[in-house]
Design a protein around this motif. Structure first.
Motif, PDB file in Angstrom:
ATOM      1  N   VAL A  82      -1.426  23.144  26.714  1.00  0.00           N
ATOM      2  CA  VAL A  82      -2.655  22.349  26.737  1.00  0.00           C
ATOM      3  C   VAL A  82      -3.285  22.303  25.350  1.00  0.00           C
ATOM      4  O   VAL A  82      -3.682  21.238  24.856  1.00  0.00           O
ATOM      5  CB  VAL A  82      -3.649  22.935  27.767  1.00  0.00           C
ATOM      6  N   GLU A  88      -4.016  12.331  25.903  1.00  0.00           N
ATOM      7  CA  GLU A  88      -5.207  12.333  26.768  1.00  0.00           C
ATOM      8  C   GLU A  88      -4.837  12.855  28.156  1.00  0.00           C
ATOM      9  O   GLU A  88      -5.706  13.326  28.891  1.00  0.00           O
ATOM     10  CB  GLU A  88      -5.761  10.916  26.885  1.00  0.00           C
ATOM     11  N   ARG A 168      -7.340  15.418  30.617  1.00  0.00           N
ATOM     12  CA  ARG A 168      -7.923  16.540  29.878  1.00  0.00           C
ATOM     13  C   ARG A 168      -9.229  17.015  30.519  1.00  0.00           C
ATOM     14  O   ARG A 168      -9.608  18.176  30.362  1.00  0.00           O
ATOM     15  CB  ARG A 168      -8.162  16.151  28.429  1.00  0.00           C
TER      16      ARG A 168
END
Length: 310
Positions: A82, A88, A168
């Motif tokens: 991550v 995105e 996200r």
């Protein structure tokens, strides 16, 4: 759908052959117009041994990013993915999975159609090589009989990061996956439960399919029984780790577990000398029930890095 960007994150741990296959399937994706896709391999080995596999693809002109996370643990690897991804959206593909060419396109279609904030797709299971009990393959699959774009909130307990894509907005904070679960797993189940209770939109991508390739050592009743025990534990203990613990729901699952234990244990005893496969299936069900009851940390087996279940 409007333009966007997505990173395919492949966490890996000492599995070179499967990683090559997973990477090849990621590279072969049919990318929708307007979507920028990149690939990131997160190497959780101590010596960075997956770097050579990434270099093989780079030598063929394939752009694959590499990140080394040497602190062992499945949550650590996912968090590194991550943190170091650019998209995105983040799609997770396990290193023992192979995505169909239309995998990302199917997920992206559902995102555009439903406004989903996370999507999940089917996982089929195939034997990696001869050996083991192929009748056990369904234990490694995920098939939910729902139409494309269906709400997954009622089915959250069946979900995991294998074959998933998250915006996200769903992966906030420095550690969206709880590091305290590095050894036993369940970090993805906890995240998904948190998303459900915070009102995030989780949707089903019926055509976004991947295959999990299962090695012979996993295709045994011993392995499946241990896996079912741990799955039962995860079903219970994630409820205690939420910001507002769900004690009533935990009590319900512990009661269900007690029923599974009694019924499964009784059937295992009855079938043991007349139908061994049925007896072993009943024993695995009893183990799942036992896990729901004995979910406490002291009873959790090691998983990642110890080879017990992973």
């Amino acid at each position: 759908m409007t333009a966007g960007s997505l990173t395919i994150v492949i966490p890996t741990y000492n599995r070179h052959g499967p990683l090559r296959r997973a990477l090849a399937s990621a590279v072969a994706q049919q990318i929708p117009e307007g979507l920028a896709v990149d690939i990131l391999v997160v190497d959780n080995s101590q010596d960075g041994n997956a770097f050579g596999i990434v270099e093989e693809f780079r030598a063929q002109g394939v752009g694959v990013a590499y990140a080394s996370e040497r602190e062992a643990g499945v949550a650590n690897a996912r968090n590194a993915g991550v943190q170091q991804s650019r998209g995105e959206w983040i799609a997770f593909l396990d290193d023992d999975e192979e995505a169909e060419p239309g995998w990302i396109a199917a997920h992206w279609r559902v995102i555009g159609m439903t406004g989903a904030e996370a999507v999940f797709g089917p996982v089929s299971a195939q034997a990696e090589e001869p050996g083991g009990l192929v009748a056990l393959l369904p234990n490694f699959a995920r098939r939910i009989e729902l139409p494309d774009g269906a709400d997954l909130a009622p089915h959250a307990a069946l979900l995991g990061t294998n074959n998933s894509a998250f915006s996200r907005a769903c992966l906030t904070g420095p550690e969206p996956f709880d590091r305290s679960l590095n050894g036993c797993g369940g970090e993805d189940s906890l995240l998904i439960k948190r998303l459900v209770f915070s009102g995030r939109k989780l949707r089903w991508s019926a055509e976004g399919c991947v295959t999990e390739w299962v090695p012979p050592r996993r295709l045994s009743w011993s392995y499946v029984t241990r896996r079912r025990f741990l799955s039962g534990q995860i079903r219970s203990f994630v409820l205690t780790m939420l910001e507002s613990p769900r004690w009533g729901e935990l009590a319900m699952w512990m009661a269900i577990g007690a029923g599974q234990l009694v019924v499964g244990g009784t059937l295992a005893g009855l079938y043991w000398f007349i139908d061994r496969p049925k007896a072993l299936a009943a024993r695995a069900s009893a183990a799942a029930g036992l896990g729901k009851i004995f979910w406490m940390r002291a009873f959790r087996p090691g998983l990642y890095g110890k080879g017990l279940v992973s």
